[in-house]
Design a protein around this motif. Sequence first.
Motif, PDB file in Angstrom:
ATOM      1  N   ALA A   2      55.090  46.083  46.169  1.00 28.49           N
ATOM      2  CA  ALA A   2      53.732  46.495  46.496  1.00 28.49           C
ATOM      3  C   ALA A   2      52.814  45.286  46.638  1.00 28.49           C
ATOM      4  N   ILE A   3      51.990  45.336  47.645  1.00 29.20           N
ATOM      5  CA  ILE A   3      50.974  44.289  47.843  1.00 29.20           C
ATOM      6  C   ILE A   3      49.606  44.931  47.632  1.00 29.20           C
ATOM      7  N   GLN A   4      48.862  44.355  46.737  1.00 28.71           N
ATOM      8  CA  GLN A   4      47.528  44.885  46.459  1.00 28.71           C
ATOM      9  C   GLN A   4      46.493  43.881  46.931  1.00 28.71           C
ATOM     10  N   THR A   5      45.652  44.322  47.849  1.00 28.73           N
ATOM     11  CA  THR A   5      44.615  43.427  48.372  1.00 28.73           C
ATOM     12  C   THR A   5      43.242  43.992  48.028  1.00 28.73           C
ATOM     13  N   THR A   6      42.410  43.146  47.461  1.00 26.29           N
ATOM     14  CA  THR A   6      41.034  43.527  47.167  1.00 26.29           C
ATOM     15  C   THR A   6      40.101  42.591  47.921  1.00 26.29           C
ATOM     16  N   ILE A  22      47.644  40.431  45.439  1.00 29.37           N
ATOM     17  CA  ILE A  22      48.688  40.432  44.411  1.00 29.37           C
ATOM     18  C   ILE A  22      49.959  41.007  45.017  1.00 29.37           C
ATOM     19  N   ASP A  23      51.010  40.229  44.952  1.00 29.61           N
ATOM     20  CA  ASP A  23      52.295  40.649  45.514  1.00 29.61           C
ATOM     21  C   ASP A  23      53.292  40.829  44.375  1.00 29.61           C
ATOM     22  N   ASP A  24      53.626  42.053  44.122  1.00 31.04           N
ATOM     23  CA  ASP A  24      54.604  42.351  43.071  1.00 31.04           C
ATOM     24  C   ASP A  24      54.247  41.655  41.752  1.00 31.04           C
ATOM     25  N   GLY A  25      52.979  41.708  41.413  1.00 26.23           N
ATOM     26  CA  GLY A  25      52.538  41.125  40.155  1.00 26.23           C
ATOM     27  C   GLY A  25      52.146  39.661  40.223  1.00 26.23           C
ATOM     28  N   ARG A  48      46.488  36.387  58.352  1.00 25.59           N
ATOM     29  CA  ARG A  48      46.531  35.312  57.360  1.00 25.59           C
ATOM     30  C   ARG A  48      47.147  35.810  56.053  1.00 25.59           C
ATOM     31  N   ILE A  49      46.737  36.975  55.617  1.00 19.98           N
ATOM     32  CA  ILE A  49      47.268  37.503  54.357  1.00 19.98           C
ATOM     33  C   ILE A  49      48.769  37.761  54.491  1.00 19.98           C
TER      34      ILE A  49
END
Lengths: 70, 475
Positions: A2-6, A22-25, A48-49
Amino acid sequence: MAIQTTIHKLDVNNGICIVTVIDDGDYVYDYINVGITPDGNTAFVEERIKNAVFEHRQQKQKNLNNPLID
Amino acid sequence: MRISVSISPSDSSLSGAAAFLSGSVVQALTLTLNALAYSSAGSPIASRKNSDGNYYTVTFPDDFVHTINSEDTLDVSDQTGVTVPRDPFVGLRSESNPYQINTPLDVTIEIPQGMSIGTNSHSVHVKPRDVFSAWENNHSGLSAQRDTYDYSSPSFPRSNEQHVREACADPCILIDFNTDKVTDSTIQNSTITIENSGNTLGGGGYGGMGGVRYVVKGINGIGGGGGGAGMGLHQSISSGNFPASPTEYSYYQFSNVATTVGDSGEGLSETTDGNFLPLPGTGGLGYNWWPHTATDIGVSNYAANGTSSDMTTAGSAGAAQLNTTVPGRTYPPLSSDSTDFHQKKIDYSVTHGGWGGNIVYFRSNVFTASAYTGTHINIVNKSTGYMRGGAGGGGGGSDQGDGGAGGSWYSGGSYNTSAAHGVPGEYKTTLDQPYSGGLEGSLLFWNTSNVAFSNTFTNERGDGNWMQGRDARVT
Protein backbone atom coordinates in the motif's frame (compact mmCIF):
# COMPACT_ATOMS: atom_id res chain seq x y z
CA MET A 1 2.13 -2.96 -1.00
CA ALA A 2 0.00 0.00 0.00
CA ILE A 3 1.13 3.51 -0.82
CA GLN A 4 -0.28 6.27 1.31
CA THR A 5 0.04 9.80 0.01
CA THR A 6 -0.96 12.87 1.97
CA ILE A 7 -0.95 16.31 0.40
CA HIS A 8 -0.39 18.78 3.22
CA LYS A 9 -0.32 21.94 1.16
CA LEU A 10 -1.06 22.75 -2.46
CA ASP A 11 -0.26 26.31 -3.51
CA VAL A 12 0.00 26.56 -7.29
CA ASN A 13 0.77 30.28 -7.26
CA ASN A 14 3.86 29.67 -5.20
CA GLY A 15 4.85 26.36 -6.77
CA ILE A 16 4.35 24.47 -3.54
CA CYS A 17 3.03 20.94 -3.13
CA ILE A 18 4.02 19.44 0.22
CA VAL A 19 3.47 15.72 0.51
CA THR A 20 4.09 12.75 2.71
CA VAL A 21 4.37 9.43 0.89
CA ILE A 22 4.53 6.17 2.82
CA ASP A 23 5.25 2.96 0.96
CA ASP A 24 4.59 -0.19 2.93
CA GLY A 25 5.49 1.55 6.16
CA ASP A 26 8.56 3.33 4.77
CA TYR A 27 8.63 7.07 4.38
CA VAL A 28 9.51 7.95 0.81
CA TYR A 29 8.73 11.61 1.42
CA ASP A 30 8.15 13.04 4.87
CA TYR A 31 6.58 16.47 4.62
CA ILE A 32 8.59 17.32 1.52
CA ASN A 33 7.85 19.92 -1.12
CA VAL A 34 7.83 18.26 -4.54
CA GLY A 35 6.74 21.46 -6.25
CA ILE A 36 4.08 22.03 -8.84
CA THR A 37 4.18 23.91 -12.10
CA PRO A 38 2.38 27.23 -12.48
CA ASP A 39 -0.35 25.64 -14.59
CA GLY A 40 -1.25 23.37 -11.68
CA ASN A 41 -0.79 20.19 -13.67
CA THR A 42 -0.94 17.42 -11.08
CA ALA A 43 0.12 14.80 -13.61
CA PHE A 44 3.70 15.84 -12.99
CA VAL A 45 3.26 15.43 -9.27
CA GLU A 46 1.83 11.96 -9.74
CA GLU A 47 4.66 11.00 -12.06
CA ARG A 48 7.25 12.26 -9.59
CA ILE A 49 5.73 10.32 -6.72
CA LYS A 50 5.52 7.20 -8.86
CA ASN A 51 9.17 7.54 -9.83
CA ALA A 52 10.21 8.23 -6.25
CA VAL A 53 8.42 5.13 -5.02
CA PHE A 54 10.04 3.09 -7.78
CA GLU A 55 13.48 4.34 -6.83
CA HIS A 56 12.80 3.70 -3.18
CA ARG A 57 11.80 0.11 -3.83
CA GLN A 58 14.74 -0.38 -6.14
CA GLN A 59 17.14 0.87 -3.49
CA LYS A 60 15.47 -1.24 -0.85
CA GLN A 61 15.92 -4.34 -2.95
CA LYS A 62 19.57 -3.47 -3.55
CA ASN A 63 20.09 -3.18 0.17
CA LEU A 64 18.46 -6.55 0.74
CA ASN A 65 20.67 -8.12 -1.90
CA ASN A 66 23.80 -6.53 -0.44
CA PRO A 67 23.43 -6.52 3.33
CA LEU A 68 26.02 -4.81 5.46
CA ILE A 69 28.24 -7.33 7.21
CA ASP A 70 29.47 -6.40 10.68
CA MET B 1 3.45 53.03 27.44
CA ARG B 2 5.65 53.83 30.43
CA ILE B 3 8.49 56.25 30.17
CA SER B 4 10.79 56.80 33.10
CA VAL B 5 14.05 58.66 33.40
CA SER B 6 15.61 57.79 36.72
CA ILE B 7 18.17 60.53 37.05
CA SER B 8 18.22 63.67 39.16
CA PRO B 9 20.02 66.99 38.56
CA SER B 10 23.19 67.58 40.49
CA ASP B 11 24.90 70.38 38.57
CA SER B 12 22.81 73.01 36.86
CA SER B 13 25.81 74.62 35.21
CA LEU B 14 26.22 71.73 32.80
CA SER B 15 24.06 71.03 29.78
CA GLY B 16 21.93 68.06 28.83
CA ALA B 17 22.32 64.81 30.72
CA ALA B 18 25.66 66.04 32.04
CA ALA B 19 23.73 68.42 34.29
CA PHE B 20 22.47 65.45 36.21
CA LEU B 21 25.91 64.12 36.99
CA SER B 22 28.53 65.31 39.41
CA GLY B 23 31.52 66.97 37.81
CA SER B 24 34.07 65.58 40.25
CA VAL B 25 33.08 61.93 40.52
CA VAL B 26 32.64 59.66 37.52
CA GLN B 27 29.09 58.40 37.70
CA ALA B 28 27.18 56.26 35.33
CA LEU B 29 24.56 57.98 33.22
CA THR B 30 21.40 56.19 34.19
CA LEU B 31 18.75 56.18 31.48
CA THR B 32 15.66 54.25 30.60
CA LEU B 33 14.95 54.22 26.88
CA ASN B 34 11.49 53.13 25.87
CA ALA B 35 11.94 51.87 22.33
CA LEU B 36 8.37 52.58 21.29
CA ALA B 37 8.45 56.12 22.68
CA TYR B 38 11.61 56.95 20.77
CA SER B 39 10.00 55.55 17.65
CA SER B 40 6.83 57.57 18.12
CA ALA B 41 8.94 60.68 18.63
CA GLY B 42 10.76 60.20 15.35
CA SER B 43 14.17 59.02 16.49
CA PRO B 44 16.00 56.87 13.95
CA ILE B 45 14.45 53.77 15.47
CA ALA B 46 11.25 54.79 13.64
CA SER B 47 12.93 53.85 10.37
CA ARG B 48 13.31 50.29 11.62
CA LYS B 49 9.54 49.86 11.50
CA ASN B 50 8.49 47.95 8.43
CA SER B 51 5.19 48.26 6.58
CA ASP B 52 4.09 45.03 8.26
CA GLY B 53 4.26 46.77 11.64
CA ASN B 54 7.31 44.92 12.90
CA TYR B 55 10.66 46.47 13.72
CA TYR B 56 13.73 44.81 12.27
CA THR B 57 17.12 45.13 13.98
CA VAL B 58 17.22 48.00 16.44
CA THR B 59 20.67 49.41 17.13
CA PHE B 60 22.04 51.05 20.25
CA PRO B 61 23.09 53.81 20.56
CA ASP B 62 22.43 55.14 17.04
CA ASP B 63 18.71 54.43 16.83
CA PHE B 64 18.05 56.46 19.98
CA VAL B 65 19.96 59.53 18.83
CA HIS B 66 18.09 61.88 16.51
CA THR B 67 20.69 64.68 16.42
CA ILE B 68 24.09 64.34 18.02
CA ASN B 69 24.88 67.08 20.56
CA SER B 70 21.40 68.57 20.36
CA GLU B 71 19.88 69.71 23.64
CA ASP B 72 16.39 69.84 22.16
CA THR B 73 13.65 67.31 22.63
CA LEU B 74 11.17 65.48 20.44
CA ASP B 75 7.48 65.20 21.18
CA VAL B 76 6.17 61.68 21.54
CA SER B 77 3.34 61.81 19.03
CA ASP B 78 0.82 59.71 20.91
CA GLN B 79 1.59 61.02 24.41
CA THR B 80 0.53 64.57 25.23
CA GLY B 81 3.29 66.51 26.93
CA VAL B 82 5.80 63.66 26.78
CA THR B 83 9.15 64.27 25.16
CA VAL B 84 12.38 62.41 24.59
CA PRO B 85 15.79 64.00 24.07
CA ARG B 86 17.17 64.31 20.59
CA ASP B 87 20.46 63.16 22.04
CA PRO B 88 20.23 61.33 25.39
CA PHE B 89 24.01 61.60 25.70
CA VAL B 90 24.45 65.32 25.01
CA GLY B 91 27.18 66.88 27.11
CA LEU B 92 28.73 63.47 27.74
CA ARG B 93 30.41 62.97 24.42
CA SER B 94 33.92 63.41 23.13
CA GLU B 95 34.75 66.91 22.01
CA SER B 96 35.50 66.07 18.41
CA ASN B 97 33.96 64.07 15.59
CA PRO B 98 32.65 61.34 15.74
CA TYR B 99 31.58 62.50 19.23
CA GLN B 100 31.69 59.15 20.94
CA ILE B 101 29.75 58.61 24.15
CA ASN B 102 32.33 59.28 26.84
CA THR B 103 30.85 58.26 30.16
CA PRO B 104 29.91 55.07 31.97
CA LEU B 105 26.37 54.01 31.17
CA ASP B 106 23.60 52.33 33.08
CA VAL B 107 20.99 52.06 30.35
CA THR B 108 17.75 50.11 30.31
CA ILE B 109 16.09 49.57 26.94
CA GLU B 110 12.42 48.81 27.35
CA ILE B 111 10.51 46.90 24.69
CA PRO B 112 6.89 47.36 25.67
CA GLN B 113 4.06 44.91 25.17
CA GLY B 114 2.70 45.14 21.64
CA MET B 115 6.05 45.99 20.09
CA SER B 116 7.63 43.34 17.88
CA ILE B 117 11.28 43.28 16.93
CA GLY B 118 12.53 40.67 14.49
CA THR B 119 15.24 40.41 11.87
CA ASN B 120 14.94 40.94 8.17
CA SER B 121 18.47 40.81 6.85
CA HIS B 122 21.49 38.56 6.83
CA SER B 123 25.10 39.69 7.13
CA VAL B 124 24.19 43.37 6.94
CA HIS B 125 24.95 44.17 10.58
CA VAL B 126 26.90 41.05 11.41
CA LYS B 127 29.77 41.01 8.96
CA PRO B 128 31.36 37.80 7.75
CA ARG B 129 34.80 39.08 8.68
CA ASP B 130 33.64 39.66 12.25
CA VAL B 131 32.21 36.18 12.57
CA PHE B 132 35.29 34.74 10.95
CA SER B 133 37.34 36.36 13.70
CA ALA B 134 34.98 35.17 16.39
CA TRP B 135 35.06 31.67 15.06
CA GLU B 136 38.81 31.54 14.94
CA ASN B 137 39.02 32.78 18.51
CA ASN B 138 36.25 30.48 19.71
CA HIS B 139 34.24 33.29 21.23
CA SER B 140 31.40 32.66 23.53
CA GLY B 141 28.03 32.62 21.83
CA LEU B 142 29.27 31.01 18.65
CA SER B 143 28.64 27.37 19.15
CA ALA B 144 30.49 25.55 16.48
CA GLN B 145 29.42 22.09 17.48
CA ARG B 146 26.74 20.64 15.31
CA ASP B 147 25.63 17.05 14.97
CA THR B 148 28.73 14.89 14.79
CA TYR B 149 30.86 17.63 13.30
CA ASP B 150 32.91 20.19 15.11
CA TYR B 151 33.11 22.91 12.53
CA SER B 152 35.76 24.77 14.50
CA SER B 153 38.09 21.82 14.36
CA PRO B 154 40.98 22.00 11.94
CA SER B 155 40.27 18.39 11.13
CA PHE B 156 37.08 19.46 9.43
CA PRO B 157 38.41 20.76 6.14
CA ARG B 158 38.09 24.44 5.53
CA SER B 159 35.43 24.60 8.17
CA ASN B 160 35.76 28.29 8.88
CA GLU B 161 35.31 29.21 5.30
CA GLN B 162 32.34 26.97 4.83
CA HIS B 163 30.22 28.17 7.69
CA VAL B 164 31.02 31.78 8.35
CA ARG B 165 28.50 33.29 6.01
CA GLU B 166 25.52 31.31 7.12
CA ALA B 167 26.36 32.20 10.72
CA CYS B 168 26.05 35.94 10.00
CA ALA B 169 22.45 36.19 11.10
CA ASP B 170 21.56 39.74 12.03
CA PRO B 171 20.19 40.42 15.50
CA CYS B 172 17.00 41.91 16.88
CA ILE B 173 19.08 44.31 18.98
CA LEU B 174 22.60 45.38 18.07
CA ILE B 175 24.67 46.94 20.85
CA ASP B 176 27.44 48.73 19.06
CA PHE B 177 30.45 49.54 21.24
CA ASN B 178 32.83 50.08 18.38
CA THR B 179 35.37 52.82 18.90
CA ASP B 180 33.47 55.29 16.75
CA LYS B 181 30.48 54.98 19.10
CA VAL B 182 31.91 54.89 22.62
CA THR B 183 35.19 55.58 24.40
CA ASP B 184 37.20 53.41 26.74
CA SER B 185 35.50 55.15 29.64
CA THR B 186 32.16 53.75 28.51
CA ILE B 187 33.42 50.29 27.70
CA GLN B 188 35.08 49.83 31.06
CA ASN B 189 32.10 50.60 33.23
CA SER B 190 28.71 50.16 31.65
CA THR B 191 25.59 48.12 32.14
CA ILE B 192 23.01 47.63 29.39
CA THR B 193 19.74 46.05 30.43
CA ILE B 194 17.15 44.82 27.92
CA GLU B 195 13.64 44.51 29.36
CA ASN B 196 11.36 42.73 26.93
CA SER B 197 7.63 42.82 27.44
CA GLY B 198 6.90 42.49 23.73
CA ASN B 199 7.94 40.11 21.01
CA THR B 200 11.66 39.99 20.41
CA LEU B 201 12.06 37.06 18.09
CA GLY B 202 14.80 36.34 15.61
CA GLY B 203 14.07 35.84 11.94
CA GLY B 204 14.25 32.32 10.59
CA GLY B 205 17.38 31.09 8.89
CA TYR B 206 17.20 30.68 5.14
CA GLY B 207 17.18 27.24 3.60
CA GLY B 208 20.33 26.02 1.88
CA MET B 209 20.40 25.59 -1.85
CA GLY B 210 20.41 22.22 -3.50
CA GLY B 211 23.89 21.24 -4.64
CA VAL B 212 25.38 18.86 -7.12
CA ARG B 213 28.48 16.73 -7.41
CA TYR B 214 30.99 16.84 -10.17
CA VAL B 215 31.06 13.59 -12.14
CA VAL B 216 33.42 14.20 -14.99
CA LYS B 217 34.30 17.37 -16.79
CA GLY B 218 31.19 18.95 -18.20
CA ILE B 219 28.83 16.50 -16.54
CA ASN B 220 27.24 17.16 -13.22
CA GLY B 221 25.58 14.67 -10.96
CA ILE B 222 21.95 14.73 -9.95
CA GLY B 223 20.71 17.81 -8.19
CA GLY B 224 19.59 18.05 -4.58
CA GLY B 225 16.50 19.68 -3.17
CA GLY B 226 16.48 23.01 -1.39
CA GLY B 227 16.31 23.35 2.37
CA GLY B 228 13.25 24.70 4.14
CA ALA B 229 13.50 27.99 6.03
CA GLY B 230 13.48 28.17 9.79
CA MET B 231 10.60 29.63 11.77
CA GLY B 232 10.98 33.21 12.84
CA LEU B 233 9.82 36.82 12.85
CA HIS B 234 10.76 38.25 9.49
CA GLN B 235 9.17 39.89 6.51
CA SER B 236 6.86 37.74 4.44
CA ILE B 237 8.64 36.07 1.54
CA SER B 238 7.07 36.16 -1.90
CA SER B 239 8.61 32.89 -2.83
CA GLY B 240 6.91 31.75 -5.93
CA ASN B 241 6.38 34.79 -8.06
CA PHE B 242 9.41 34.21 -10.23
CA PRO B 243 10.35 37.87 -10.19
CA ALA B 244 12.39 39.51 -12.88
CA SER B 245 13.84 42.09 -10.55
CA PRO B 246 16.71 41.11 -8.29
CA THR B 247 15.63 43.78 -5.85
CA GLU B 248 12.57 41.81 -4.84
CA TYR B 249 12.65 39.75 -1.71
CA SER B 250 12.61 36.43 -3.35
CA TYR B 251 14.37 33.30 -4.31
CA TYR B 252 16.01 35.30 -7.04
CA GLN B 253 18.14 37.19 -4.58
CA PHE B 254 19.25 33.97 -3.10
CA SER B 255 20.46 32.73 -6.43
CA ASN B 256 22.76 35.73 -6.67
CA VAL B 257 25.06 34.14 -4.19
CA ALA B 258 25.96 31.50 -6.71
CA THR B 259 27.47 34.11 -8.95
CA THR B 260 29.81 35.66 -6.41
CA VAL B 261 33.32 34.36 -6.16
CA GLY B 262 35.58 34.70 -3.15
CA ASP B 263 39.30 34.85 -3.71
CA SER B 264 40.19 32.74 -0.74
CA GLY B 265 39.44 32.34 2.90
CA GLU B 266 40.34 35.99 3.22
CA GLY B 267 37.72 36.91 0.67
CA LEU B 268 35.54 38.22 3.44
CA SER B 269 35.82 41.79 2.38
CA GLU B 270 33.24 44.48 2.82
CA THR B 271 32.85 44.62 -0.91
CA THR B 272 31.55 41.09 -1.18
CA ASP B 273 29.26 41.21 1.82
CA GLY B 274 26.53 42.88 -0.12
CA ASN B 275 26.41 40.10 -2.64
CA PHE B 276 25.14 37.72 -0.05
CA LEU B 277 21.50 38.49 -0.10
CA PRO B 278 19.34 35.64 1.11
CA LEU B 279 16.79 36.96 3.51
CA PRO B 280 15.60 35.32 6.70
CA GLY B 281 12.74 32.96 6.03
CA THR B 282 13.66 32.26 2.41
CA GLY B 283 13.39 28.68 1.23
CA GLY B 284 16.42 27.29 -0.58
CA LEU B 285 16.38 26.76 -4.31
CA GLY B 286 16.39 23.24 -5.60
CA TYR B 287 19.47 22.62 -7.69
CA ASN B 288 17.90 23.01 -11.08
CA TRP B 289 14.77 24.95 -10.39
CA TRP B 290 15.73 28.39 -11.52
CA PRO B 291 13.18 31.02 -10.69
CA HIS B 292 13.47 33.05 -13.84
CA THR B 293 12.71 30.26 -16.29
CA ALA B 294 9.32 29.20 -15.12
CA THR B 295 8.21 27.90 -18.48
CA ASP B 296 10.71 25.08 -18.74
CA ILE B 297 10.03 23.32 -15.49
CA GLY B 298 7.03 21.46 -16.76
CA VAL B 299 8.54 18.11 -15.96
CA SER B 300 8.39 15.87 -12.97
CA ASN B 301 12.12 15.45 -12.79
CA TYR B 302 13.51 18.47 -11.04
CA ALA B 303 14.91 19.27 -7.65
CA ALA B 304 12.23 21.20 -5.84
CA ASN B 305 12.66 24.31 -3.75
CA GLY B 306 12.41 24.36 -0.01
CA THR B 307 9.52 26.49 1.18
CA SER B 308 9.61 29.75 3.08
CA SER B 309 8.56 30.19 6.67
CA ASP B 310 6.79 32.57 9.02
CA MET B 311 5.99 32.96 12.71
CA THR B 312 3.97 29.78 12.92
CA THR B 313 5.21 27.60 10.10
CA ALA B 314 8.63 26.18 9.40
CA GLY B 315 9.68 25.67 5.80
CA SER B 316 9.46 22.22 4.27
CA ALA B 317 12.38 20.65 2.48
CA GLY B 318 12.49 20.33 -1.27
CA ALA B 319 12.63 16.94 -2.97
CA ALA B 320 15.72 15.97 -4.95
CA GLN B 321 15.95 15.48 -8.68
CA LEU B 322 15.18 11.87 -9.45
CA ASN B 323 17.46 11.05 -12.37
CA THR B 324 19.52 12.65 -15.07
CA THR B 325 16.96 12.48 -17.83
CA VAL B 326 16.56 16.21 -17.53
CA PRO B 327 19.97 17.72 -16.95
CA GLY B 328 18.69 20.88 -15.41
CA ARG B 329 20.36 24.21 -15.64
CA THR B 330 23.81 23.98 -14.20
CA TYR B 331 25.47 26.71 -12.20
CA PRO B 332 28.24 27.46 -12.09
CA PRO B 333 29.94 25.03 -14.47
CA LEU B 334 31.93 22.67 -12.36
CA SER B 335 35.52 21.98 -13.18
CA SER B 336 38.35 20.10 -11.60
CA ASP B 337 38.99 23.21 -9.50
CA SER B 338 35.53 23.05 -8.09
CA THR B 339 34.50 19.46 -7.84
CA ASP B 340 31.52 20.05 -5.65
CA PHE B 341 29.18 22.95 -5.66
CA HIS B 342 29.39 23.20 -1.91
CA GLN B 343 32.97 22.59 -0.92
CA LYS B 344 35.68 24.58 -2.49
CA LYS B 345 35.11 28.22 -1.88
CA ILE B 346 33.27 30.22 0.64
CA ASP B 347 30.72 31.48 -1.81
CA TYR B 348 29.83 27.93 -2.59
CA SER B 349 28.78 27.37 0.97
CA VAL B 350 25.22 27.98 -0.03
CA THR B 351 24.14 24.40 0.40
CA HIS B 352 24.25 24.96 4.16
CA GLY B 353 21.24 26.40 5.91
CA GLY B 354 21.33 29.89 7.36
CA TRP B 355 21.42 30.40 11.09
CA GLY B 356 18.46 31.98 12.83
CA GLY B 357 18.44 35.59 13.95
CA ASN B 358 20.13 36.40 17.25
CA ILE B 359 18.34 38.34 19.97
CA VAL B 360 21.19 40.57 21.14
CA TYR B 361 24.49 41.03 19.34
CA PHE B 362 27.24 42.92 21.13
CA ARG B 363 30.26 44.06 19.22
CA SER B 364 33.31 46.14 19.95
CA ASN B 365 36.36 46.58 17.79
CA VAL B 366 38.48 48.15 20.51
CA PHE B 367 42.05 46.92 20.42
CA THR B 368 43.94 46.61 23.67
CA ALA B 369 46.86 44.57 24.87
CA SER B 370 44.69 43.03 27.57
CA ALA B 371 40.94 42.69 27.60
CA TYR B 372 38.79 45.45 29.06
CA THR B 373 36.40 44.48 31.76
CA GLY B 374 33.38 46.24 33.14
CA THR B 375 30.72 45.85 30.48
CA HIS B 376 27.61 43.99 31.56
CA ILE B 377 24.56 42.91 29.60
CA ASN B 378 21.40 41.96 31.44
CA ILE B 379 18.48 40.52 29.51
CA VAL B 380 15.12 40.31 31.22
CA ASN B 381 12.08 38.69 29.65
CA LYS B 382 9.09 40.16 31.46
CA SER B 383 5.88 38.29 32.19
CA THR B 384 4.33 39.17 28.82
CA GLY B 385 7.49 38.82 26.78
CA TYR B 386 8.33 36.46 23.97
CA MET B 387 12.01 36.10 23.27
CA ARG B 388 13.55 33.39 21.17
CA GLY B 389 16.28 33.05 18.59
CA GLY B 390 15.17 32.44 15.03
CA ALA B 391 15.08 28.79 14.05
CA GLY B 392 17.78 27.55 11.72
CA GLY B 393 17.16 26.86 8.08
CA GLY B 394 17.46 23.38 6.63
CA GLY B 395 20.52 22.39 4.68
CA GLY B 396 20.33 21.84 0.96
CA GLY B 397 20.52 18.35 -0.42
CA SER B 398 23.18 17.27 -2.87
CA ASP B 399 23.68 14.54 -5.40
CA GLN B 400 20.08 13.41 -5.42
CA GLY B 401 19.54 14.11 -1.76
CA ASP B 402 16.47 15.83 -0.37
CA GLY B 403 16.91 19.09 1.48
CA GLY B 404 16.43 19.41 5.22
CA ALA B 405 13.40 20.97 6.89
CA GLY B 406 13.65 24.27 8.70
CA GLY B 407 13.74 24.37 12.49
CA SER B 408 10.62 25.09 14.51
CA TRP B 409 9.69 26.67 17.83
CA TYR B 410 7.03 24.02 18.19
CA SER B 411 7.16 20.28 18.44
CA GLY B 412 4.04 18.17 18.20
CA GLY B 413 1.90 21.25 18.68
CA SER B 414 3.63 22.30 21.90
CA TYR B 415 6.46 24.70 22.67
CA ASN B 416 9.75 23.17 21.59
CA THR B 417 12.11 23.16 24.53
CA SER B 418 14.85 21.64 22.41
CA ALA B 419 17.10 23.65 20.16
CA ALA B 420 15.33 24.75 16.97
CA HIS B 421 18.10 23.91 14.55
CA GLY B 422 17.47 23.18 10.91
CA VAL B 423 17.72 19.65 9.60
CA PRO B 424 20.85 18.92 7.56
CA GLY B 425 20.49 18.24 3.89
CA GLU B 426 21.09 14.79 2.53
CA TYR B 427 24.05 13.70 0.45
CA LYS B 428 22.57 10.72 -1.29
CA THR B 429 25.79 9.07 -2.34
CA THR B 430 26.89 8.34 1.20
CA LEU B 431 23.51 8.72 2.92
CA ASP B 432 25.38 11.18 5.09
CA GLN B 433 24.01 14.57 6.03
CA PRO B 434 26.98 16.88 5.85
CA TYR B 435 25.16 19.93 4.52
CA SER B 436 24.42 21.48 7.81
CA GLY B 437 21.17 22.97 8.87
CA GLY B 438 21.44 26.42 10.37
CA LEU B 439 21.63 26.76 14.12
CA GLU B 440 18.99 28.50 16.18
CA GLY B 441 19.78 32.13 16.93
CA SER B 442 21.48 33.05 20.17
CA LEU B 443 20.06 35.03 23.09
CA LEU B 444 23.35 36.89 23.32
CA PHE B 445 26.06 36.75 20.72
CA TRP B 446 29.09 38.52 22.19
CA ASN B 447 31.59 39.23 19.46
CA THR B 448 34.70 41.02 20.60
CA SER B 449 38.11 39.75 21.49
CA ASN B 450 39.10 42.65 23.72
CA VAL B 451 36.14 43.20 26.02
CA ALA B 452 35.56 40.60 28.69
CA PHE B 453 31.91 40.43 29.52
CA SER B 454 29.45 39.40 32.12
CA ASN B 455 25.77 38.94 31.61
CA THR B 456 22.59 37.73 33.26
CA PHE B 457 19.41 36.22 31.83
CA THR B 458 16.12 36.48 33.73
CA ASN B 459 12.79 35.03 32.65
CA GLU B 460 9.75 36.35 34.53
CA ARG B 461 7.16 34.46 32.48
CA GLY B 462 4.90 32.17 34.45
CA ASP B 463 5.19 29.30 32.00
CA GLY B 464 8.98 29.33 32.00
CA ASN B 465 9.10 29.35 28.21
CA TRP B 466 9.97 31.85 25.50
CA MET B 467 13.40 32.85 26.61
CA GLN B 468 15.60 30.61 24.59
CA GLY B 469 18.43 30.53 22.10
CA ARG B 470 21.18 28.18 21.12
CA ASP B 471 23.26 29.50 24.02
CA ALA B 472 20.69 29.13 26.79
CA ARG B 473 17.16 28.16 27.70
CA VAL B 474 15.99 30.26 30.65
CA THR B 475 13.00 28.95 32.59
